[in-house]
Design a protein around this motif. Structure first.
Motif, PDB file in Angstrom:
ATOM      1  N   ALA A   1      78.028 -12.974  54.977  1.00  0.00           N
ATOM      2  CA  ALA A   1      77.221 -14.108  54.502  1.00  0.00           C
ATOM      3  C   ALA A   1      75.757 -13.685  54.365  1.00  0.00           C
ATOM      4  CB  ALA A   1      77.351 -15.287  55.463  1.00  0.00           C
ATOM      5  N   ALA A   2      75.252 -12.916  55.347  1.00  0.00           N
ATOM      6  CA  ALA A   2      73.866 -12.439  55.294  1.00  0.00           C
ATOM      7  C   ALA A   2      73.660 -11.526  54.086  1.00  0.00           C
ATOM      8  CB  ALA A   2      73.516 -11.699  56.584  1.00  0.00           C
ATOM      9  N   LEU A   3      74.653 -10.653  53.820  1.00  0.00           N
ATOM     10  CA  LEU A   3      74.556  -9.749  52.670  1.00  0.00           C
ATOM     11  C   LEU A   3      74.563 -10.538  51.357  1.00  0.00           C
ATOM     12  CD1 LEU A   3      76.983  -6.864  53.694  1.00  0.00           C
ATOM     13  CD2 LEU A   3      74.483  -6.780  53.610  1.00  0.00           C
ATOM     14  N   PHE A   4      75.400 -11.563  51.296  1.00  0.00           N
ATOM     15  CA  PHE A   4      75.492 -12.402  50.098  1.00  0.00           C
ATOM     16  C   PHE A   4      74.129 -13.032  49.810  1.00  0.00           C
ATOM     17  CE2 PHE A   4      78.745 -15.206  47.737  1.00  0.00           C
ATOM     18  CZ  PHE A   4      77.853 -15.407  46.695  1.00  0.00           C
ATOM     19  N   ALA A   5      73.513 -13.632  50.851  1.00  0.00           N
ATOM     20  CA  ALA A   5      72.208 -14.272  50.670  1.00  0.00           C
ATOM     21  C   ALA A   5      71.169 -13.245  50.232  1.00  0.00           C
ATOM     22  CB  ALA A   5      71.778 -14.961  51.963  1.00  0.00           C
ATOM     23  N   ALA A   6      71.179 -12.064  50.875  1.00  0.00           N
ATOM     24  CA  ALA A   6      70.208 -11.020  50.527  1.00  0.00           C
ATOM     25  C   ALA A   6      70.365 -10.600  49.068  1.00  0.00           C
ATOM     26  CB  ALA A   6      70.392  -9.813  51.449  1.00  0.00           C
ATOM     27  N   ALA A   7      71.621 -10.444  48.621  1.00  0.00           N
ATOM     28  CA  ALA A   7      71.886 -10.010  47.243  1.00  0.00           C
ATOM     29  C   ALA A   7      71.397 -11.055  46.245  1.00  0.00           C
ATOM     30  CB  ALA A   7      73.377  -9.748  47.056  1.00  0.00           C
ATOM     31  N   ALA A   8      71.693 -12.336  46.512  1.00  0.00           N
ATOM     32  CA  ALA A   8      71.313 -13.398  45.568  1.00  0.00           C
ATOM     33  C   ALA A   8      69.797 -13.558  45.504  1.00  0.00           C
ATOM     34  CB  ALA A   8      71.973 -14.714  45.982  1.00  0.00           C
ATOM     35  N   ILE A   9      69.131 -13.499  46.673  1.00  0.00           N
ATOM     36  CA  ILE A   9      67.664 -13.639  46.702  1.00  0.00           C
ATOM     37  C   ILE A   9      67.017 -12.442  46.002  1.00  0.00           C
ATOM     38  CG2 ILE A   9      65.636 -13.677  48.211  1.00  0.00           C
ATOM     39  CD1 ILE A   9      67.374 -15.266  50.227  1.00  0.00           C
ATOM     40  N   ASP A  10      67.569 -11.243  46.216  1.00  0.00           N
ATOM     41  CA  ASP A  10      67.039 -10.042  45.557  1.00  0.00           C
ATOM     42  C   ASP A  10      67.210 -10.147  44.042  1.00  0.00           C
ATOM     43  OD1 ASP A  10      65.875  -7.624  45.207  1.00  0.00           O
ATOM     44  OD2 ASP A  10      67.540  -6.421  45.945  1.00  0.00           O
ATOM     45  N   ALA A  11      68.371 -10.658  43.608  1.00  0.00           N
ATOM     46  CA  ALA A  11      68.615 -10.805  42.177  1.00  0.00           C
ATOM     47  C   ALA A  11      67.642 -11.816  41.560  1.00  0.00           C
ATOM     48  CB  ALA A  11      70.063 -11.241  41.925  1.00  0.00           C
ATOM     49  N   ASP A  12      67.316 -12.878  42.302  1.00  0.00           N
ATOM     50  CA  ASP A  12      66.417 -13.924  41.797  1.00  0.00           C
ATOM     51  C   ASP A  12      64.955 -13.507  41.830  1.00  0.00           C
ATOM     52  OD1 ASP A  12      68.450 -15.624  41.291  1.00  0.00           O
ATOM     53  OD2 ASP A  12      68.105 -16.961  43.002  1.00  0.00           O
ATOM     54  N   HIS A  13      64.523 -12.932  42.947  1.00  0.00           N
ATOM     55  CA  HIS A  13      63.094 -12.746  43.198  1.00  0.00           C
ATOM     56  C   HIS A  13      62.672 -11.294  43.398  1.00  0.00           C
ATOM     57  CE1 HIS A  13      62.685 -17.105  43.826  1.00  0.00           C
ATOM     58  NE2 HIS A  13      63.828 -17.029  44.482  1.00  0.00           N
ATOM     59  N   ARG A  14      63.616 -10.386  43.395  1.00  0.00           N
ATOM     60  CA  ARG A  14      63.335  -8.976  43.679  1.00  0.00           C
ATOM     61  C   ARG A  14      62.673  -8.773  45.042  1.00  0.00           C
ATOM     62  NH1 ARG A  14      64.240  -5.641  39.321  1.00  0.00           N
ATOM     63  NH2 ARG A  14      64.364  -4.107  40.965  1.00  0.00           N
ATOM     64  N   ILE A  15      63.062  -9.600  46.007  1.00  0.00           N
ATOM     65  CA  ILE A  15      62.641  -9.359  47.389  1.00  0.00           C
ATOM     66  C   ILE A  15      63.841  -9.594  48.295  1.00  0.00           C
ATOM     67  CG2 ILE A  15      60.181  -9.952  47.204  1.00  0.00           C
ATOM     68  CD1 ILE A  15      61.184 -12.683  48.612  1.00  0.00           C
ATOM     69  N   ILE A  16      63.836  -8.935  49.443  1.00  0.00           N
ATOM     70  CA  ILE A  16      64.839  -9.214  50.460  1.00  0.00           C
ATOM     71  C   ILE A  16      64.080  -9.693  51.693  1.00  0.00           C
ATOM     72  CG2 ILE A  16      66.657  -8.250  51.921  1.00  0.00           C
ATOM     73  CD1 ILE A  16      67.086  -6.139  49.680  1.00  0.00           C
TER      74      ILE A  16
END
Ligand SMILES: [Zn+2]
Length: 280
Positions: free
Chosen positions: A109-124
């Motif tokens: 779940a943490a990886l999923f959130a990190a991937a989606a936020i990175d895809a949206d904002h280019r930050i983790i």
């Protein structure tokens, strides 16, 4: 618990966690609380009624439109919920009814959130990468030991994995940054035309890497703490393969070479592949 019941339970809980991940993905990079207020329409800001907030079903019931303003609610919300549910069910199937299975679901779940936020904002967000690293170095080995693993092996696995994961990408990024500095290459973002490259006395010298965010370094450190050194190796191989497929698909579909995806989402997907189908 019967394994099939456990898998079904994991699916249901996964859809609820997916609903929460939608909130995390939207609010965490904006610095907003992920706890309160409750879910709101992204367009008009009206609170979503609890019975419309049921994962997937609520969205289908409303036919993908806000009850108050009638504007469409992105299909991404139910998709995240379904994807999380499937992910949880796959992990439940692979690990069977056990406390470790729940740990891996939290990891995914943490990886999923990190991937989606990175895809949206280019930050983790550090909350995910560094928070996950802290848990991966403490809670994960403790739970492994509690589940019967050898204590020394479990702590060594987590420590060496975190070190290798963070270390490998750090070396790549650092070497690339120094090479760029020597060659005088400039970037659209800092350092711009008039800025000097960072000096060894500044923190940026050690942590600013052109073309690669330091977030990737922290994310792979977290992945390594959970999956161990061999897991890091497989994650990098899987992430590169997934990145290649994504890149080619993007070039074919858009006829442009520059993909908008960073390495973060690839690393997250590579780690999930490694978790579900370990080669070592
Ligand atoms: Zn609305």
């Amino acid at each position: 618990m019967e394994p099939r019941v456990f898998t079904a339970l994991a699916f249901v809980i996964g859809s609820l966690v997916g609903s929460f991940l939608n909130v995390v993905i939207h609010r965490l990079p904006r610095g907003e609380s992920v706890v309160s207020p409750g879910s709101r329409c992204p367009a008009c800001g009206k609170a979503i009624r609890p019975w419309h907030n049921v994962p997937v079903l609520g969205w289908l019931w409303l036919r993908g439109r806000c009850r108050d303003c009638g504007l469409p609610i992105s299909a991404r919300y139910p998709l995240v919920e379904v994807a999380t549910a499937v992910l949880f069910a796959l992990i439940a199937q692979r690990f069977g009814p056990s406390p470790l299975a729940w740990m891996w679901m939290g990891f995914a779940a943490a990886l999923f959130a990190a991937a989606a936020i990175d895809a949206d904002h280019r930050i983790i967000p550090d909350e995910i990468s560094l928070g996950g690293l802290a848990l991966g170095l403490t809670l994960a080995p403790a739970l492994q030991v509690w589940s019967g693993a050898d204590a020394r092996a479990a702590w060594l696995h987590a420590g060496s994995g975190g070190l290798l994961g963070g270390g490998l990408l750090w070396i790549v990024g650092f070497a690339h940054a120094r090479l760029c500095a020597v060659m005088g290459r400039r970037f659209e973002h800092w350092p711009g035309d008039d800025d000097a490259f960072p000096r060894p006395g500044s923190l940026d010298y050690w942590t600013w890497f052109p073309g690669m965010g330091f977030g990737d370094v922290k994310l792979l450190a977290m992945i390594g703490a959970f999956l161990g050194p061999l897991g890091v190796v497989q994650t990098i191989v899987a992430a590169s393969a997934i990145g290649l497929v994504f890149g080619i698909a993007w070039i074919v579909a858009r006829r442009g070479a520059a993909t908008p995806f960073g390495f973060g989402p690839m690393l997250a997907m590579g780690a999930v592949v490694t978790l579900l189908y370990p080669m070592f």
